[in-house]
Design a protein around this motif. Sequence first.
Motif, PDB file in Angstrom:
ATOM      1  N   UNK A  23       0.860  -1.171   0.000  1.00 38.67           N
ATOM      2  CA  UNK A  23       0.000   0.000   0.000  1.00 38.67           C
ATOM      3  C   UNK A  23       0.898   1.223   0.000  1.00 38.67           C
ATOM      4  N   UNK A  24       0.632   2.153  -0.932  1.00 42.26           N
ATOM      5  CA  UNK A  24       1.488   3.320  -1.123  1.00 42.26           C
ATOM      6  C   UNK A  24       0.629   4.560  -1.379  1.00 42.26           C
ATOM      7  N   UNK A  25       0.977   5.648  -0.717  1.00 39.70           N
ATOM      8  CA  UNK A  25       0.406   6.930  -1.081  1.00 39.70           C
ATOM      9  C   UNK A  25      -1.006   7.181  -0.598  1.00 39.70           C
ATOM     10  N   UNK A  26      -1.359   6.712   0.603  1.00 36.97           N
ATOM     11  CA  UNK A  26      -2.694   6.919   1.155  1.00 36.97           C
ATOM     12  C   UNK A  26      -2.633   7.623   2.511  1.00 36.97           C
ATOM     13  N   UNK A  27      -3.747   8.177   2.911  1.00 40.40           N
ATOM     14  CA  UNK A  27      -3.970   8.651   4.280  1.00 40.40           C
ATOM     15  C   UNK A  27      -4.827   7.589   4.952  1.00 40.40           C
ATOM     16  N   UNK A  28      -4.212   6.798   5.829  1.00 37.00           N
ATOM     17  CA  UNK A  28      -4.875   5.632   6.415  1.00 37.00           C
ATOM     18  C   UNK A  28      -5.108   5.875   7.900  1.00 37.00           C
ATOM     19  N   UNK A  29      -6.353   5.761   8.339  1.00 41.77           N
ATOM     20  CA  UNK A  29      -6.665   5.996   9.750  1.00 41.77           C
ATOM     21  C   UNK A  29      -7.822   5.104  10.171  1.00 41.77           C
ATOM     22  N   UNK A  30      -7.926   4.922  11.463  1.00 38.55           N
ATOM     23  CA  UNK A  30      -9.049   4.175  12.035  1.00 38.55           C
ATOM     24  C   UNK A  30      -9.470   4.849  13.329  1.00 38.55           C
ATOM     25  N   UNK A  31     -10.755   4.931  13.543  1.00 38.29           N
ATOM     26  CA  UNK A  31     -11.256   5.508  14.793  1.00 38.29           C
ATOM     27  C   UNK A  31     -11.422   4.461  15.876  1.00 38.29           C
TER      28      UNK A  31
ATOM     29  N   UNK B 221       0.333   8.581   5.116  1.00 40.51           N
ATOM     30  CA  UNK B 221       0.106   9.151   6.436  1.00 40.51           C
ATOM     31  C   UNK B 221      -0.706   8.142   7.228  1.00 40.51           C
ATOM     32  N   UNK B 222      -0.215   7.747   8.403  1.00 41.76           N
ATOM     33  CA  UNK B 222      -0.795   6.636   9.154  1.00 41.76           C
ATOM     34  C   UNK B 222      -1.160   7.088  10.562  1.00 41.76           C
ATOM     35  N   UNK B 223      -2.382   6.770  10.988  1.00 40.74           N
ATOM     36  CA  UNK B 223      -2.824   7.155  12.326  1.00 40.74           C
ATOM     37  C   UNK B 223      -3.848   6.156  12.842  1.00 40.74           C
ATOM     38  N   UNK B 224      -3.442   5.367  13.840  1.00 41.82           N
ATOM     39  CA  UNK B 224      -4.354   4.417  14.460  1.00 41.82           C
ATOM     40  C   UNK B 224      -5.192   5.074  15.537  1.00 41.82           C
ATOM     41  N   UNK B 225      -6.141   4.316  16.057  1.00 43.20           N
ATOM     42  CA  UNK B 225      -7.042   4.831  17.083  1.00 43.20           C
ATOM     43  C   UNK B 225      -6.349   4.907  18.430  1.00 43.20           C
TER      44      UNK B 225
ATOM     45  N   UNK C 207       9.170   5.800   4.406  1.00 39.35           N
ATOM     46  CA  UNK C 207       8.797   7.136   3.930  1.00 39.35           C
ATOM     47  C   UNK C 207       7.348   7.498   4.261  1.00 39.35           C
ATOM     48  N   UNK C 208       6.920   7.151   5.467  1.00 42.06           N
ATOM     49  CA  UNK C 208       5.587   7.508   5.930  1.00 42.06           C
ATOM     50  C   UNK C 208       5.652   8.617   6.977  1.00 42.06           C
ATOM     51  N   UNK C 209       4.560   9.348   7.111  1.00 46.64           N
ATOM     52  CA  UNK C 209       4.350  10.205   8.271  1.00 46.64           C
ATOM     53  C   UNK C 209       3.465   9.431   9.227  1.00 46.64           C
ATOM     54  N   UNK C 210       3.997   9.078  10.390  1.00 48.45           N
ATOM     55  CA  UNK C 210       3.263   8.284  11.371  1.00 48.45           C
ATOM     56  C   UNK C 210       2.835   9.232  12.475  1.00 48.45           C
TER      57      UNK C 210
END
Length: 326
Positions: free
Chosen positions: A76-84, A104-108, A127-130
């Motif tokens: 997986x490349x080039x997404x804004x991935x998040x979960x609430x 860009x990655x951000x978990x709950x 090369x992600x922004x975590x």
Amino acid sequence: IQSALSEVRSPSTDRDEPIDRIQVSANASGGPFGPIEVDEPVVIEGVGGQPQITGSTDPIGSNPAAAFLNADGAQIRGFDVSSSSNNAVSVGRNVANAVVADSTLSGASGAVDVFVFEGTDNIEIRNNTINSSDVQRSIYAQGETSVGTASTRVKILDNEFTGSVRQGGLVIGFEADDGRIAGNVFETSNISFSAIEIFGDGIEFLDNELRMSSITSTSSNHQDLVLAKPGVNSNVGVANAVIRNNVIVDSLPNNGSVIDISGAAETLTIENNDIEGDPIATSGGKAVAGPLTVNIKDNKIDLRNASGNNGIWWQPYDQSSYDPSG
């Protein structure tokens, strides 16, 4: 995305070549997308920006995520991935050659930004922004220490770590063998005990910049980077670690050490680092009986003239006092 993955699983009879890449435009209708399970060796790629993937999927009954990589070669490349509610990304058990990149990655809250299951091999997080938000861990690479099954060659490369972990949480928990953590910038806040804990053998910790901040009221013995052991009385350590060319600023001066080498085993190299604060110590004693070859050389160490900073403190295995001359 899921309909495209269905086409990958069961391609049309008139298709000449297999699908190996699915591109999603940031301007595509129907977003945000997800959750998704990538269960084929295919690249899911965001283009023209970072399309959003949200939600939660749980294909194996553990550590659900907005994006779940569950096949060898899944990317997986080039997404804004998040979960609430759960992890942002999970990499499934026994998966090889998977990649999480350019996202860009951000978990709950209380979850994990990127969770890598045991049994994996050659996983790359690059090369992600975590952007952590009260997570238990920003990245957790599970392995033999906690579940008895080894992971190998997990690589955390060129990422930017921001945001905060919850009290008692970690920025990285790393149990994989022969892994590499390199070229990352760490600016995570709210560290209350250890920031990065390494349990796997053969780790290379190279060219990172650690400028994290801690809870100033914590009474815990604090470390920024720990070569760990699975228990106070354990005789298992981190063999053959290399810590080189890093900039590490003590996130909580006057409380613990910047690098805790209690778990070092067989060989340990610490060289060409720029360290500010109480630099290197064996907090709680050396983990493993037997010979240990140590090379600590060519480092720049600034004690900051702070009270209680002692340079290098060494406590040999099974002895009750430090030996600063060693």
